[in-house]
Design a protein around this motif. Structure first.
Motif, PDB file in Angstrom:
ATOM      1  N   ASN B 493       4.501  -1.280  -4.464  1.00  0.00           N
ATOM      2  CA  ASN B 493       4.419  -0.073  -3.656  1.00  0.00           C
ATOM      3  C   ASN B 493       3.858   1.014  -4.556  1.00  0.00           C
ATOM      4  O   ASN B 493       4.525   1.468  -5.472  1.00  0.00           O
ATOM      5  N   GLY B 531       1.753  -6.699   4.475  1.00  0.00           N
ATOM      6  CA  GLY B 531       1.140  -5.553   3.836  1.00  0.00           C
ATOM      7  C   GLY B 531       0.965  -4.381   4.785  1.00  0.00           C
ATOM      8  O   GLY B 531       0.813  -4.577   5.993  1.00  0.00           O
ATOM      9  N   VAL B 533      -0.989  -0.376   4.818  1.00  0.00           N
ATOM     10  CA  VAL B 533      -1.801   0.629   4.138  1.00  0.00           C
ATOM     11  C   VAL B 533      -1.962   1.834   5.061  1.00  0.00           C
ATOM     12  O   VAL B 533      -2.144   1.672   6.269  1.00  0.00           O
ATOM     13  N   CYS B 535      -4.277   5.445   4.947  1.00  0.00           N
ATOM     14  CA  CYS B 535      -5.215   6.304   4.218  1.00  0.00           C
ATOM     15  C   CYS B 535      -5.388   7.625   4.959  1.00  0.00           C
ATOM     16  O   CYS B 535      -5.381   7.669   6.190  1.00  0.00           O
ATOM     17  N   ILE B 544      -5.773   6.955  -0.485  1.00  0.00           N
ATOM     18  CA  ILE B 544      -4.763   5.933  -0.163  1.00  0.00           C
ATOM     19  C   ILE B 544      -3.375   6.553  -0.319  1.00  0.00           C
ATOM     20  O   ILE B 544      -2.913   6.813  -1.432  1.00  0.00           O
ATOM     21  N   THR B 546      -0.478   5.268   1.212  1.00  0.00           N
ATOM     22  CA  THR B 546       0.534   4.214   1.145  1.00  0.00           C
ATOM     23  C   THR B 546      -0.164   2.881   0.979  1.00  0.00           C
ATOM     24  O   THR B 546      -1.141   2.612   1.686  1.00  0.00           O
ATOM     25  N   TRP B 547       0.301   2.100   0.044  1.00  0.00           N
ATOM     26  CA  TRP B 547      -0.163   0.708  -0.064  1.00  0.00           C
ATOM     27  C   TRP B 547       1.002  -0.103  -0.582  1.00  0.00           C
ATOM     28  O   TRP B 547       1.441   0.086  -1.710  1.00  0.00           O
ATOM     29  N   GLU B 559      -4.241  -8.641  -2.388  1.00  0.00           N
ATOM     30  CA  GLU B 559      -4.637  -7.263  -2.680  1.00  0.00           C
ATOM     31  C   GLU B 559      -6.163  -7.143  -2.736  1.00  0.00           C
ATOM     32  O   GLU B 559      -6.730  -6.150  -2.304  1.00  0.00           O
ATOM     33  N   ILE B 562      -7.406  -7.064   0.805  1.00  0.00           N
ATOM     34  CA  ILE B 562      -7.152  -5.758   1.424  1.00  0.00           C
ATOM     35  C   ILE B 562      -8.155  -4.735   0.901  1.00  0.00           C
ATOM     36  O   ILE B 562      -8.702  -3.926   1.663  1.00  0.00           O
ATOM     37  N   CYS B 563      -8.420  -4.801  -0.402  1.00  0.00           N
ATOM     38  CA  CYS B 563      -9.380  -3.870  -0.997  1.00  0.00           C
ATOM     39  C   CYS B 563     -10.753  -4.046  -0.353  1.00  0.00           C
ATOM     40  O   CYS B 563     -11.423  -3.062  -0.008  1.00  0.00           O
ATOM     41  N   LEU B 566     -10.660  -2.405   3.042  1.00  0.00           N
ATOM     42  CA  LEU B 566     -10.671  -0.941   2.954  1.00  0.00           C
ATOM     43  C   LEU B 566     -12.086  -0.442   2.661  1.00  0.00           C
ATOM     44  O   LEU B 566     -12.552   0.527   3.263  1.00  0.00           O
ATOM     45  N   GLY B 580      -7.127   6.568  -5.110  1.00  0.00           N
ATOM     46  CA  GLY B 580      -5.722   6.129  -5.108  1.00  0.00           C
ATOM     47  C   GLY B 580      -4.948   6.658  -6.293  1.00  0.00           C
ATOM     48  O   GLY B 580      -5.501   6.829  -7.382  1.00  0.00           O
TER      49      GLY B 580
END
Lengths: 79, 636
Positions: B493, B531, B533, B535, B544, B546-547, B559, B562-563, B566, B580
């Motif tokens: 987190n 997960g 997220v 933004c 960002i 929340t991730w 991850e 997800i990246c 995004l 971030g």
């Protein structure tokens, strides 16, 4: 502990020991009116009362406890 | 009313009785889970009294009836031969046996008919063909008193009588005999002289017990050491003469839960239910203090220091258990190197790294780590015991893995060894050469497994998982689970914000926010939502806010996936960079290097943000395919 607190604690012990039985706690409640209050039920009740009041009854007292009233008298008189 | 400190009769290693007990039991019966046996076992694993024991025994009977069997519990039929009243003991034994994984059926003979029950092939107990018979006969049930003249007592006739009873049950029922020895008598006739004078009850009881202990093994019987149990509890608490005179109770009513558990754990051991592995926490369990904060010089572990000696005693207990074949493991929320430092460098440590079969120090939750330890050792979860000073960790493991035994360790480290051992998790019906070698065997196997795991190509492993990942913006169906993840995820987190369900709904509606919920499926099944997220959308950059991710899916390339997502979505919206920040907490060490690993540019100072220029972004390789079938209609 005043009489009121003694009564409340005795009622709580009865509710715990005879959990699931159909009965109402009162001065009139006795071994004749509560079926689950048989000889083994009596042993459990005595054990729970002794724990709740941090006291120890004599055999004579235990045999005299045939209903709620003598129990309340004994515990109010000085537990 | 003041609460008295807990004594042995309160089974202090068990959690206290939940006020919800009655409701929990009713709920279990109303809609039994698939593994109702485990659920019942978990309910029995608290400090229950006779009322609860009776309720548990009745529930067990109804559940057995309804499901036509014992479920995950192991059945055992026990003959109970006693010179005492067993009406209370029976439900207490059944409930205690649940705690040790057994569905017990107790068959008792008529009151005071022990010898007849043993010697008559057609007696109730013998006819029932029990698996085991508990011969629970006290001094009063044996011809120990020799006569009116001196000497008043003699062990020999009592031993002969008990021998005949054992022979009877063995030959007529085919059962294994569990034989109780005798509690030390509560009074002395002379005083100290009693112990040294044959013919006194004390001396004859001692002689009886010594002879019995030497004899049980020869006949394949098992000893139940009531002599020790009564002393452990205290003789004045074990005996209640009034209850004996009035109701022939085998021991004081208040001692019954302890006595029943003591017998039940031996029955469990007979059925292979004894635990095999002790998992040890480190900080404030093996040493005083927190190694990560206090350092090698700051932890308590030295001779001459009371706290330090108490912790060394815990280590000595672990070593003693290891020497009799109990496997040791470590499970600690720590960085690995920090956790190992005392083992390597602190002169006060009794335990060495080589004593530990599996050393698990990381920031994942303890339940997950205990599962890993069990897997590496190829042991079942029900073989594990966790010793941990932290009540929150204990509660988490109990809730997540009810199979694992988690003792309340006692308020003070000096109490831990006695409390751990008094719980009887490692009860054993015998001790062999194999036991001596067992801890080392498990250790070698675990090392092999670990080497295999390490040698295997991680990419190959991930490819074989056949992972499918689903992305969706926040929606009504997912909201509860999203909120839950936001509020409970501590480790993976980056900023650890906490939002209410209403705030989560707000992000969903907001035109200035981008939201993402991520779900993962692999060949082993659906991992659910793993997960989240959020933004904040600004014209040129997405920040960002929340991730977070579930620890279950770490090291799988999630991850990276997800990246990638995004980056695609932000670029499509016209943004030029992703921004971030990482807010360090005590628990989120595993995300400290997240943005670095993902190719974000390092900030000039800690206070600034990591940035990823989208024009230069090269998608990360992943081993998962998009799961288009689910996407938006994903539900919690």
């Amino acid at each position: 502990m005043n009489d009121h607190a003694v009564r409340a604690t005795v009622a709580r012990v009865f509710a715990e020991v005879f959990e699931g039985e159909d009965f109402a706690f009162s001065d009139q409640l006795s071994r004749e009116t509560l079926k689950a209050w048989d000889s083994l039920g009596h042993i459990r009740l005595i054990g729970a009362l002794e724990e709740a009041f941090d006291t120890r009854f004599t055999i004579e007292e235990i045999e005299r406890f045939t209903g709620v009233t003598p129990i309340l008298v004994r515990l109010s008189a000085g537990a | 009313m003041p609460t008295a400190p807990q004594g042995p009769a309160d089974l202090p290693w068990l959690p206290r009785l939940s006020p919800q007990f009655r409701a929990d039991l009713a709920a279990l019966e109303a809609s039994p889970p698939a593994d109702w046996g485990l659920a019942l076992r978990a309910l029995a694993t608290q400090h229950i009294g006779l009322t609860q024991a009776t309720a548990l025994a009745s529930s067990l009977a109804r559940l057995q009836q309804a499901h036509g069997g014992n479920g995950s519990l192991t059945g055992l039929r026990l003959g109970l031969a006693s010179n005492a009243t067993v009406d209370f003991l029976k439900p207490m034994l059944t409930a205690s046996a649940l705690r040790h994984g057994l569905a017990l059926e107790v068959i008792s003979g008529d009151f005071g008919q022990v010898a007849q029950q043993a010697m008559d092939p057609q007696s109730t107990i013998n006819r029932a063909r029990p698996d085991a018979v508990l011969i629970a006969v006290s001094q009063a049930g044996l011809p120990l008193r020799a006569g009116a003249a001196w000497p008043p007592f003699a062990a020999a006739p009592a031993l002969a009588e008990l021998g005949a009873i054992r022979d009877g049950f063995r030959s007529h029922s085919g059962a294994l005999c569990l034989v109780q020895n005798l509690p030390t008598p509560p009074q002395l006739l002379f005083g100290s002289l009693d112990a040294a004078t044959r013919g006194t009850l004390r001396a004859e009881t001692t002689a009886f017990n010594r002879a019995l202990a030497a004899d049980v093994g020869k006949h394949g019987d098992l000893l139940i050491d009531v002599e020790w149990l009564a002393q452990y509890l205290g003789l004045t608490r074990w005996y209640d003469e009034r209850q004996w005179h009035m109701a022939r109770l085998p021991c004081a009513l208040a001692a019954l839960p302890l006595y029943a558990d003591f017998v039940a754990r031996a029955l469990g051991a007979l059925r292979g239910k004894a635990r095999k592995c002790l998992v040890l926490d480190l900080d404030n369990t093996l040493w005083g203090g927190v190694i990560g904060d206090d350092g090698l010089d700051g932890i308590f572990l030295n001779v001459g220091d009371a706290r330090g000696e108490a912790f060394r005693e815990i280590q000595q207990t672990a070593l003693d258990l290891r020497s009799r074949g109990v496997v040791l493991a470590v499970c600690s929320k720590n960085d690995d190197a920090t956790a190992r430092a005392p083992f390597r460098e602190h002169p006060g440590m009794l335990l060495k790294e080589s004593d530990i079969a599996v050393f698990m120090a990381n920031w994942d939750d303890k339940a997950t780590n205990i599962e890993r330890i069990a897997r590496q050792l190829e042991l079942g979860l029900d073989a594990m015991v966790l010793l941990d000073d932290n009540p929150a960790e204990r509660a988490q493991v109990r809730a997540a893995l009810p199979q694992v035994a988690v003792p309340e360790p006692g308020g003070d480290p000096s109490a831990y060894p006695a409390q751990l051992l008094a719980a009887g998790y490692f009860e054993s019906a015998g001790f062999t050469a194999e036991d001596l070698a067992r801890a080392a065997d498990y250790q070698a196997n675990a090392a092999r497994a670990q080497m295999l795991t390490g040698a295997r190509n991680l990419d190959d492993f991930l490819r074989t998982l056949q992972m499918r990942i689903a992305f969706a913006p926040f929606d009504l169906q997912g909201r509860k689970r999203i909120t839950q993840l936001i509020n409970k995820t501590n480790q993976f987190n980056v900023t650890t914000p906490r939002y209410t369900e209403q705030q989560v709904a707000g992000f969903q509606e907001s035109a200035h926010h981008y939201t993402l919920q991520v779900r993962l499926t692999d060949k082993f099944g659906d991992n659910g939502m793993i997960g989240v997220v959020i933004c904040e959308k600004q014209p040129r950059e997405w920040r960002i806010d929340t991730w977070l991710m579930s620890c279950r899916v770490l090291n799988r390339g999630v991850e990276q996936a997800i990246c990638n997502r995004l980056a695609v979505d932000a670029a499509a919206a016209g943004a030029q960079r992703l921004v971030g920040t990482i807010i360090p907490t005590a628990r989120n060490g595993i995300v400290r290097d997240l943005y670095q690993r993902l190719g974000f540019a390092q900030p000039a100072s800690d206070a600034q943000a990591w940035t990823l220029e989208l024009s230069q972004y090269r998608p990360h390789a992943t081993w998962m395919s998009p799961d288009e079938t689910r996407g938006a209609q994903a539900s919690a």
